[in-house]
Design a protein around this motif. Structure first.
Motif, PDB file in Angstrom:
ATOM      1  N   GLY A   1       7.167  -6.889   7.991  1.00 30.40           N
ATOM      2  CA  GLY A   1       7.061  -6.154   6.741  1.00 30.40           C
ATOM      3  C   GLY A   1       7.921  -4.904   6.741  1.00 30.40           C
ATOM      4  O   GLY A   1       8.935  -4.824   7.433  1.00 30.40           O
ATOM      5  N   VAL A   2       7.462  -3.919   5.979  1.00 28.88           N
ATOM      6  CA  VAL A   2       8.190  -2.673   5.790  1.00 28.88           C
ATOM      7  C   VAL A   2       7.216  -1.512   5.944  1.00 28.88           C
ATOM      8  O   VAL A   2       6.082  -1.578   5.458  1.00 28.88           O
ATOM      9  CB  VAL A   2       8.812  -2.618   4.365  1.00 28.88           C
ATOM     10  N   TYR A   3       7.668  -0.464   6.624  1.00 25.57           N
ATOM     11  CA  TYR A   3       6.894   0.775   6.662  1.00 25.57           C
ATOM     12  C   TYR A   3       7.856   1.943   6.499  1.00 25.57           C
ATOM     13  O   TYR A   3       8.903   1.993   7.155  1.00 25.57           O
ATOM     14  CB  TYR A   3       6.104   0.946   7.970  1.00 25.57           C
ATOM     15  N   GLN A   4       7.491   2.870   5.610  1.00 20.09           N
ATOM     16  CA  GLN A   4       8.295   4.060   5.371  1.00 20.09           C
ATOM     17  C   GLN A   4       7.388   5.280   5.328  1.00 20.09           C
ATOM     18  O   GLN A   4       6.284   5.227   4.770  1.00 20.09           O
ATOM     19  CB  GLN A   4       9.039   3.968   4.035  1.00 20.09           C
ATOM     20  N   LEU A   5       7.875   6.367   5.896  1.00 19.98           N
ATOM     21  CA  LEU A   5       7.196   7.654   5.828  1.00 19.98           C
ATOM     22  C   LEU A   5       8.255   8.718   5.604  1.00 19.98           C
ATOM     23  O   LEU A   5       9.272   8.743   6.297  1.00 19.98           O
ATOM     24  CB  LEU A   5       6.442   7.963   7.123  1.00 19.98           C
ATOM     25  N   GLN A   6       8.001   9.579   4.628  1.00 21.81           N
ATOM     26  CA  GLN A   6       8.924  10.674   4.366  1.00 21.81           C
ATOM     27  C   GLN A   6       8.119  11.888   3.927  1.00 21.81           C
ATOM     28  O   GLN A   6       7.223  11.780   3.083  1.00 21.81           O
ATOM     29  CB  GLN A   6       9.931  10.287   3.286  1.00 21.81           C
TER      30      GLN A   6
ATOM     31  N   ASP B   1       0.855  -1.182   0.000  1.00 19.56           N
ATOM     32  CA  ASP B   1       0.000   0.000   0.000  1.00 19.56           C
ATOM     33  C   ASP B   1       0.893   1.235   0.000  1.00 19.56           C
ATOM     34  O   ASP B   1       1.706   1.399   0.911  1.00 19.56           O
ATOM     35  CB  ASP B   1      -0.840  -0.050   1.279  1.00 19.56           C
ATOM     36  N   THR B   2       0.774   2.089  -1.010  1.00 21.10           N
ATOM     37  CA  THR B   2       1.628   3.267  -1.112  1.00 21.10           C
ATOM     38  C   THR B   2       0.784   4.512  -1.346  1.00 21.10           C
ATOM     39  O   THR B   2      -0.129   4.495  -2.177  1.00 21.10           O
ATOM     40  CB  THR B   2       2.639   3.119  -2.280  1.00 21.10           C
ATOM     41  N   TYR B   3       1.101   5.560  -0.613  1.00 24.87           N
ATOM     42  CA  TYR B   3       0.470   6.864  -0.804  1.00 24.87           C
ATOM     43  C   TYR B   3       1.548   7.882  -1.147  1.00 24.87           C
ATOM     44  O   TYR B   3       2.586   7.929  -0.499  1.00 24.87           O
ATOM     45  CB  TYR B   3      -0.217   7.346   0.481  1.00 24.87           C
ATOM     46  N   VAL B   4       1.289   8.698  -2.154  1.00 24.42           N
ATOM     47  CA  VAL B   4       2.092   9.878  -2.445  1.00 24.42           C
ATOM     48  C   VAL B   4       1.099  11.025  -2.554  1.00 24.42           C
ATOM     49  O   VAL B   4       0.245  11.036  -3.436  1.00 24.42           O
ATOM     50  CB  VAL B   4       2.901   9.728  -3.752  1.00 24.42           C
ATOM     51  N   ILE B   5       1.192  11.939  -1.615  1.00 26.66           N
ATOM     52  CA  ILE B   5       0.216  13.023  -1.513  1.00 26.66           C
ATOM     53  C   ILE B   5       0.960  14.348  -1.509  1.00 26.66           C
ATOM     54  O   ILE B   5       1.979  14.494  -0.830  1.00 26.66           O
ATOM     55  CB  ILE B   5      -0.617  12.875  -0.214  1.00 26.66           C
ATOM     56  N   LYS B   6       0.439  15.294  -2.249  1.00 31.57           N
ATOM     57  CA  LYS B   6       1.006  16.637  -2.267  1.00 31.57           C
ATOM     58  C   LYS B   6      -0.006  17.598  -1.660  1.00 31.57           C
ATOM     59  O   LYS B   6      -1.173  17.578  -2.039  1.00 31.57           O
ATOM     60  CB  LYS B   6       1.362  17.056  -3.692  1.00 31.57           C
ATOM     61  N   VAL B   7       0.483  18.413  -0.725  1.00 32.47           N
ATOM     62  CA  VAL B   7      -0.370  19.373  -0.036  1.00 32.47           C
ATOM     63  C   VAL B   7       0.244  20.760  -0.210  1.00 32.47           C
ATOM     64  O   VAL B   7       1.422  20.958   0.102  1.00 32.47           O
ATOM     65  CB  VAL B   7      -0.483  19.033   1.472  1.00 32.47           C
TER      66      VAL B   7
ATOM     67  N   PRO C   1      11.674  11.336   9.158  1.00 34.09           N
ATOM     68  CA  PRO C   1      11.324  10.153   8.366  1.00 34.09           C
ATOM     69  C   PRO C   1      11.264   8.905   9.242  1.00 34.09           C
ATOM     70  O   PRO C   1      11.923   8.822  10.278  1.00 34.09           O
ATOM     71  CB  PRO C   1      12.452  10.055   7.345  1.00 34.09           C
ATOM     72  N   VAL C   2      10.465   7.947   8.804  1.00 36.03           N
ATOM     73  CA  VAL C   2      10.330   6.665   9.492  1.00 36.03           C
ATOM     74  C   VAL C   2      10.704   5.580   8.493  1.00 36.03           C
ATOM     75  O   VAL C   2      10.243   5.602   7.350  1.00 36.03           O
ATOM     76  CB  VAL C   2       8.880   6.443   9.981  1.00 36.03           C
ATOM     77  N   SER C   3      11.536   4.657   8.918  1.00 39.02           N
ATOM     78  CA  SER C   3      11.908   3.524   8.070  1.00 39.02           C
ATOM     79  C   SER C   3      12.036   2.290   8.960  1.00 39.02           C
ATOM     80  O   SER C   3      12.958   2.195   9.764  1.00 39.02           O
ATOM     81  CB  SER C   3      13.218   3.800   7.332  1.00 39.02           C
ATOM     82  N   ILE C   4      11.095   1.383   8.809  1.00 35.89           N
ATOM     83  CA  ILE C   4      11.070   0.152   9.607  1.00 35.89           C
ATOM     84  C   ILE C   4      11.045  -1.030   8.644  1.00 35.89           C
ATOM     85  O   ILE C   4      10.252  -1.060   7.709  1.00 35.89           O
ATOM     86  CB  ILE C   4       9.818   0.095  10.510  1.00 35.89           C
ATOM     87  N   SER C   5      11.913  -1.980   8.882  1.00 37.80           N
ATOM     88  CA  SER C   5      11.923  -3.224   8.122  1.00 37.80           C
ATOM     89  C   SER C   5      12.182  -4.342   9.120  1.00 37.80           C
ATOM     90  O   SER C   5      13.210  -4.345   9.802  1.00 37.80           O
ATOM     91  CB  SER C   5      13.018  -3.177   7.055  1.00 37.80           C
TER      92      SER C   5
ATOM     93  N   PHE D   1       5.112  10.820   1.440  1.00 35.01           N
ATOM     94  CA  PHE D   1       5.270   9.477   0.898  1.00 35.01           C
ATOM     95  C   PHE D   1       5.109   8.491   2.046  1.00 35.01           C
ATOM     96  O   PHE D   1       5.821   8.581   3.048  1.00 35.01           O
ATOM     97  CB  PHE D   1       6.656   9.319   0.254  1.00 35.01           C
ATOM     98  N   SER D   2       4.179   7.572   1.917  1.00 34.71           N
ATOM     99  CA  SER D   2       3.948   6.570   2.950  1.00 34.71           C
ATOM    100  C   SER D   2       3.753   5.220   2.278  1.00 34.71           C
ATOM    101  O   SER D   2       2.921   5.080   1.374  1.00 34.71           O
ATOM    102  CB  SER D   2       2.706   6.947   3.766  1.00 34.71           C
ATOM    103  N   LYS D   3       4.544   4.236   2.718  1.00 33.89           N
ATOM    104  CA  LYS D   3       4.497   2.906   2.100  1.00 33.89           C
ATOM    105  C   LYS D   3       4.457   1.830   3.181  1.00 33.89           C
ATOM    106  O   LYS D   3       5.258   1.836   4.102  1.00 33.89           O
ATOM    107  CB  LYS D   3       5.729   2.710   1.220  1.00 33.89           C
ATOM    108  N   PHE D   4       3.522   0.901   3.021  1.00 30.52           N
ATOM    109  CA  PHE D   4       3.381  -0.228   3.934  1.00 30.52           C
ATOM    110  C   PHE D   4       3.363  -1.508   3.107  1.00 30.52           C
ATOM    111  O   PHE D   4       2.566  -1.648   2.184  1.00 30.52           O
ATOM    112  CB  PHE D   4       2.089  -0.089   4.738  1.00 30.52           C
ATOM    113  N   ILE D   5       4.253  -2.421   3.432  1.00 38.19           N
ATOM    114  CA  ILE D   5       4.275  -3.740   2.803  1.00 38.19           C
ATOM    115  C   ILE D   5       4.176  -4.774   3.912  1.00 38.19           C
ATOM    116  O   ILE D   5       5.044  -4.856   4.772  1.00 38.19           O
ATOM    117  CB  ILE D   5       5.560  -3.983   1.983  1.00 38.19           C
TER     118      ILE D   5
END
Length: 131
Positions: free
Chosen positions: A77-82, A49-55, A69-73, A93-97
Motif C-alpha cells: 500500500g501507501v503511507y505518507q506523513l508530513q 485512512d487520512t488524518y489532517v490535524i492542526k495543533v 516527511p515519510v513517503s512509502i509506496s 497530514f497522515s495517509k494510509f492506503i
C-alpha cells in the motif's frame, strides 16, 4: 469528520520540552513478525485512512525540529506523513492506503515497513524551544 481535541500534553522539564501527540493519529496497524515467516499475511480489510490535524503551538514556544516527511509506496500500500509549521500552527497530514488484503510471505517486509512507520507516527512527539 471534524474533530476538536484539546488534550495535547505539553511536557516540561529541564532536559526537554515537547508536545506529546501520542494516540492523536490512530491508523490500524499490526506488529508483524517477518523472521522465518512461511504464511502469507491477511489484513482485516482494504482501507483508506487520512488524518489532517492542526495543533496550535503554545504561547511562548516555537518548534525546535519537525520529524522528516515519510513517503512509502510498495506492494502492500501507501503511507505518507508530513508535518508543516505556519503561523503558530503545526499541520499534520497522515495517509494510509492498504491496497492489498493479502501479502505473500515473500513480500511481508512491505507490510512491515508501512506498519512500522505507522507505529512511529502513533508515538509522535514534537520538540519545542522557548521563544
Amino acid at each position: 469528520i471534524n474533530l476538536e481535541q484539546s488534550s495535547v500534553t505539553l511536557l516540561l522539564n529541564e532536559a526537554q520540552i515537547h508536545m506529546d501527540l501520542s494516540g492523536i493519529i490512530n491508523h490500524i496497524d499490526h506488529n508483524i513478525g517477518v523472521e522465518n515467516r512461511e504464511l502469507d499475511f491477511y489484513a482485516d480489510f482494504k482501507q483508506s485512512d487520512t488524518y489532517v490535524i492542526k495543533v496550535k503551538i503554545p504561547e511562548g514556544y516555537d518548534v525546535a525540529t519537525l520529524p522528516p516527511p515519510v513517503s512509502i509506496s510498495n506492494s502492500f500500500g501507501v503511507y505518507q506523513l508530513q508535518l508543516q509549521k505556519k503561523d503558530g500552527i503545526i499541520q499534520i497530514f497522515s495517509k494510509f492506503i492498504n491496497q492489498n488484503d493479502r501479502v505473500a510471505s515473500e513480500q511481508i517486509s512491505d507490510a512491515k515497513e508501512i506498519y512500522d512507520a505507522i507505529g512511529n507516527t502513533e508515538r509522535l512527539k514534537i520538540e519545542l524551544i522557548k521563544d
